[in-house]
Design a protein around this motif. Structure first.
Motif, PDB file in Angstrom:
ATOM      1  N   ALA A 128     -23.945 -26.093 -65.343  1.00 24.09           N
ATOM      2  CA  ALA A 128     -24.104 -24.741 -64.675  1.00 24.09           C
ATOM      3  C   ALA A 128     -24.965 -24.757 -63.301  1.00 24.09           C
ATOM      4  O   ALA A 128     -24.585 -24.030 -62.451  1.00 24.09           O
ATOM      5  N   GLU A 129     -25.935 -25.685 -63.078  1.00 23.14           N
ATOM      6  CA  GLU A 129     -26.405 -25.957 -61.845  1.00 23.14           C
ATOM      7  C   GLU A 129     -25.443 -26.292 -60.911  1.00 23.14           C
ATOM      8  O   GLU A 129     -25.454 -25.962 -59.747  1.00 23.14           O
ATOM      9  N   ALA A 130     -24.355 -27.191 -61.078  1.00 24.46           N
ATOM     10  CA  ALA A 130     -23.310 -27.407 -60.063  1.00 24.46           C
ATOM     11  C   ALA A 130     -22.347 -26.317 -59.785  1.00 24.46           C
ATOM     12  O   ALA A 130     -22.165 -26.070 -58.582  1.00 24.46           O
ATOM     13  N   MET A 172     -29.915 -32.187 -77.916  1.00 28.80           N
ATOM     14  CA  MET A 172     -30.487 -32.269 -76.809  1.00 28.80           C
ATOM     15  C   MET A 172     -29.437 -32.438 -75.608  1.00 28.80           C
ATOM     16  O   MET A 172     -29.661 -32.232 -74.192  1.00 28.80           O
ATOM     17  N   GLU A 173     -28.778 -33.483 -75.677  1.00 19.74           N
ATOM     18  CA  GLU A 173     -27.899 -33.964 -74.715  1.00 19.74           C
ATOM     19  C   GLU A 173     -27.027 -33.106 -74.463  1.00 19.74           C
ATOM     20  O   GLU A 173     -26.567 -32.795 -73.096  1.00 19.74           O
ATOM     21  N   ASN A 174     -26.397 -32.209 -75.278  1.00 18.74           N
ATOM     22  CA  ASN A 174     -25.466 -31.097 -75.116  1.00 18.74           C
ATOM     23  C   ASN A 174     -26.042 -30.181 -74.022  1.00 18.74           C
ATOM     24  O   ASN A 174     -25.358 -29.719 -73.085  1.00 18.74           O
ATOM     25  N   SER A 175     -27.322 -29.678 -74.407  1.00 19.30           N
ATOM     26  CA  SER A 175     -28.008 -28.743 -73.422  1.00 19.30           C
ATOM     27  C   SER A 175     -28.341 -29.278 -72.064  1.00 19.30           C
ATOM     28  O   SER A 175     -28.055 -28.497 -71.086  1.00 19.30           O
ATOM     29  N   ARG A 176     -28.391 -30.620 -71.959  1.00 21.54           N
ATOM     30  CA  ARG A 176     -28.759 -31.075 -70.667  1.00 21.54           C
ATOM     31  C   ARG A 176     -27.467 -31.140 -69.926  1.00 21.54           C
ATOM     32  O   ARG A 176     -27.456 -30.939 -68.721  1.00 21.54           O
ATOM     33  N   LYS A 177     -26.394 -31.439 -70.419  1.00 25.74           N
ATOM     34  CA  LYS A 177     -25.159 -31.501 -69.647  1.00 25.74           C
ATOM     35  C   LYS A 177     -24.680 -30.148 -69.233  1.00 25.74           C
ATOM     36  O   LYS A 177     -24.141 -29.842 -68.514  1.00 25.74           O
ATOM     37  N   ALA A 178     -24.954 -29.169 -70.377  1.00 27.94           N
ATOM     38  CA  ALA A 178     -24.623 -27.862 -69.993  1.00 27.94           C
ATOM     39  C   ALA A 178     -25.341 -27.346 -68.795  1.00 27.94           C
ATOM     40  O   ALA A 178     -24.868 -26.683 -67.920  1.00 27.94           O
ATOM     41  N   ARG A 179     -26.695 -27.748 -68.683  1.00 25.91           N
ATOM     42  CA  ARG A 179     -27.404 -27.376 -67.664  1.00 25.91           C
ATOM     43  C   ARG A 179     -27.030 -27.936 -66.329  1.00 25.91           C
ATOM     44  O   ARG A 179     -27.056 -27.204 -65.355  1.00 25.91           O
TER      45      ARG A 179
END
Length: 80
Positions: free
Chosen positions: A12-14, A2-9
């Motif tokens: 991506a947003e940045a 879950m933490e990896n997907s949050r960091k990835a998001r």
């Protein structure tokens, strides 16, 4: 996971959000133009008021003081 997907998001947003916010280019020119316009409007308003005042009162005439006459330099007469 879950933490990896949050960091990835977040990454991506940045990346997709564009450059960080900063003042608009030429903002100083906009400020100067706004101040100039305000000065022109104030000047026009004051001129209108002055003209209205002068139309009702008539223009004031400044009194000029008479200058004292310049004395002529004294000429010494020779004793001879």
């Amino acid at each position: 996971m879950m933490e990896n997907s949050r960091k990835a998001r977040e990454r991506a947003e940045a990346a997709l959000s564009g450059p960080p916010e900063r003042p608009a280019k030429g903002s100083a020119i906009g400020i100067i133009a706004a101040e100039s316009l305000a000065t022109q409007e104030k000047t026009a308003r004051l001129k209108k008021l002055r003209m209205e005042r002068d139309a009702t009162e008539g223009p004031k005439v400044a009194k000029v003081k008479a200058k004292p006459k310049a004395s002529k330099p004294r000429v010494k007469k020779s004793a001879g």
